[in-house]
Scaffold this motif. Structure first.
Motif, PDB file in Angstrom:
ATOM      1  N   VAL A  75       0.849  -1.188   0.000  1.00 34.48           N
ATOM      2  CA  VAL A  75       0.000   0.000   0.000  1.00 34.48           C
ATOM      3  C   VAL A  75       0.885   1.239   0.000  1.00 34.48           C
ATOM      4  CG1 VAL A  75      -1.821   1.293   1.171  1.00 34.48           C
ATOM      5  CG2 VAL A  75      -1.828  -1.212   1.251  1.00 34.48           C
ATOM      6  N   ILE A  76       0.741   2.059  -1.046  1.00 31.94           N
ATOM      7  CA  ILE A  76       1.499   3.301  -1.159  1.00 31.94           C
ATOM      8  C   ILE A  76       0.557   4.466  -0.898  1.00 31.94           C
ATOM      9  CG2 ILE A  76       2.898   4.794  -2.639  1.00 31.94           C
ATOM     10  CD1 ILE A  76       2.503   1.263  -3.770  1.00 31.94           C
ATOM     11  N   ASN A  77       0.842   5.212   0.153  1.00 32.20           N
ATOM     12  CA  ASN A  77       0.066   6.403   0.473  1.00 32.20           C
ATOM     13  C   ASN A  77       0.644   7.567  -0.322  1.00 32.20           C
ATOM     14  OD1 ASN A  77      -1.511   8.387   1.676  1.00 32.20           O
ATOM     15  ND2 ASN A  77      -0.178   8.542   3.481  1.00 32.20           N
ATOM     16  N   LEU A  78      -0.014   7.931  -1.418  1.00 31.00           N
ATOM     17  CA  LEU A  78       0.459   9.002  -2.295  1.00 31.00           C
ATOM     18  C   LEU A  78      -0.090  10.319  -1.769  1.00 31.00           C
ATOM     19  CD1 LEU A  78       2.081   9.592  -4.886  1.00 31.00           C
ATOM     20  CD2 LEU A  78      -0.069   9.383  -6.164  1.00 31.00           C
ATOM     21  N   LEU A  79       0.779  11.080  -1.107  1.00 31.86           N
ATOM     22  CA  LEU A  79       0.376  12.337  -0.474  1.00 31.86           C
ATOM     23  C   LEU A  79       0.380  13.464  -1.500  1.00 31.86           C
ATOM     24  CD1 LEU A  79       2.197  12.455   2.976  1.00 31.86           C
ATOM     25  CD2 LEU A  79      -0.250  12.356   2.573  1.00 31.86           C
ATOM     26  N   PHE A  80      -0.775  14.076  -1.718  1.00 30.67           N
ATOM     27  CA  PHE A  80      -0.853  15.161  -2.684  1.00 30.67           C
ATOM     28  C   PHE A  80      -0.392  16.479  -2.092  1.00 30.67           C
ATOM     29  CE2 PHE A  80      -2.827  12.077  -5.171  1.00 30.67           C
ATOM     30  CZ  PHE A  80      -3.079  12.568  -6.452  1.00 30.67           C
ATOM     31  N   THR A  81      -0.672  16.731  -0.817  1.00 34.87           N
ATOM     32  CA  THR A  81      -0.221  17.964  -0.173  1.00 34.87           C
ATOM     33  C   THR A  81       0.278  17.652   1.231  1.00 34.87           C
ATOM     34  OG1 THR A  81      -2.196  18.702   1.054  1.00 34.87           O
ATOM     35  CG2 THR A  81      -2.180  19.111  -1.333  1.00 34.87           C
ATOM     36  N   LEU A  82       0.984  18.625   1.794  1.00 32.14           N
ATOM     37  CA  LEU A  82       1.372  18.576   3.205  1.00 32.14           C
ATOM     38  C   LEU A  82       0.637  19.664   3.984  1.00 32.14           C
ATOM     39  CD1 LEU A  82       5.205  17.875   2.906  1.00 32.14           C
ATOM     40  CD2 LEU A  82       3.414  16.286   3.653  1.00 32.14           C
ATOM     41  N   GLY A  83      -0.524  20.050   3.481  1.00 28.70           N
ATOM     42  CA  GLY A  83      -1.323  21.062   4.160  1.00 28.70           C
ATOM     43  C   GLY A  83      -1.004  22.462   3.686  1.00 28.70           C
ATOM     44  N   SER A  84      -1.844  23.404   4.069  1.00 28.58           N
ATOM     45  CA  SER A  84      -1.699  24.786   3.614  1.00 28.58           C
ATOM     46  C   SER A  84      -0.730  25.599   4.464  1.00 28.58           C
ATOM     47  CB  SER A  84      -3.070  25.475   3.605  1.00 28.58           C
ATOM     48  OG  SER A  84      -3.659  25.431   4.894  1.00 28.58           O
TER      49      SER A  84
END
Length: 298
Positions: A75-84
């Protein structure tokens, strides 16, 4: 069954105390607690979980967690952002790593070094070239990762970043299919706004719910301002209540899981997303990518 208002008031008060207190948290000290991510080849297949923010993978991640534990999926957790909040991005990346030790997921940023920025559906609609570049980036990631299952927010999830991720992933999958790639399993999740037509209720035992709560709690900066890790069991109780009727049909009866997560399962091919038949997967039933393909008619 008692109809005493006083008895039910005490029941509610006890629940409120439990939610307010929660357990004392400790991470990374007990090897029986951590799940080592399965990297490289995984006998059970590959799952890419598209997360708009760090912590989304734990909130909606019951199905990937069960696939990791029960089917040896990578399972690869593909993080789109690290928050604003730019000042918190380094910390949020470290929190995601701590959370992954509990869930057994790998963590990969959609874009280095801090993920994608200013990710909202409204802004992307107004800046088509930027949208196209993000689609190209995600399509390239999917080509490299070669997933058997892609998990992503549903298109109307009620948060601008979640809906932007849904639009980007949907377009990347569409282009992948049009380029001749094989049909792929796809699962849509709900977080801020409920799915209109969920077709899969995945049951959870207390152990899985506890692991998800701990994985959410590892995002310490976020739960410090809003202790939603303590409310995760209540959320999953409500999911099971709704799902038992929405998925199986109103008035259908039958045994339902105590805890659950709702999804929309389907196959993404050249014609787009084709929804699977409605199904419930109890906590006691072992699941795999093969069982999901069977539900989707593949």
């Amino acid at each position: 069954m008692t109809f005493s208002v006083a008895a039910w008031r005490e029941y509610a008060a006890n629940m409120a105390r439990l939610l307010a207190d929660g357990p004392v948290q400790s991470f990374g000290e007990d090897p029986a607690v951590d799940l080592v991510p399965t990297t490289g080849h995984a006998a059970g297949g590959r799952v890419v979980l598209c997360s708009p923010h760090p912590d989304d993978e734990a909130i909606v991640g019951l199905l990937p967690l069960r696939l990791r534990q029960e089917a040896d999926c990578r399972v690869i957790n593909l993080l789109f952002t690290l928050g604003s909040d730019r000042t918190r991005r380094g910390e949020r990346c470290r929190e995601a790593a701590a959370s992954s030790r509990l869930s057994g997921f790998e963590v990969l940023l959609a874009a280095e070094p801090e993920g994608l920025d200013r990710l909202s559906l409204r802004e992307l609609r107004e800046d088509r070239p930027r949208f196209e570049s993000m689609v190209d980036l995600v399509a390239s990631r999917l080509t490299d990762l070669r997933p058997d299952l892609v998990v992503y927010p549903h298109p109307h999830d009620g948060h601008p970043t979640h809906e932007a991720v849904a639009a980007i992933v949907t377009e990347a999958l569409r282009r992948r299919a049009q380029a001749g790639a094989a049909a792929i399993l796809a699962v849509q999740t709900e977080c801020w706004r409920q799915l209109q037509q969920p077709n899969l209720l995945v049951g959870a035992g207390a152990g899985d719910v506890g692991r998800l709560c701990a994985a959410i709690a590892a995002h310490a900066g976020e739960v410090a301002r809003h202790p939603y890790h303590r409310r995760q069991p209540v959320r999953m109780l409500e999911n099971a209540f709704r799902g038992s009727e929405l998925v199986r049909g109103f008035g259908s009866g039958g045994e339902s899981p105590l805890f659950g997560e709702l999804y929309r399962l389907g196959i993404f091919d050249g014609a787009g997303f084709a929804a699977a038949a409605a199904a419930m997967l109890p906590a006691s039933t072992r699941i795999s990518l093969g069982s999901l393909r069977a539900l989707a008619g593949r």
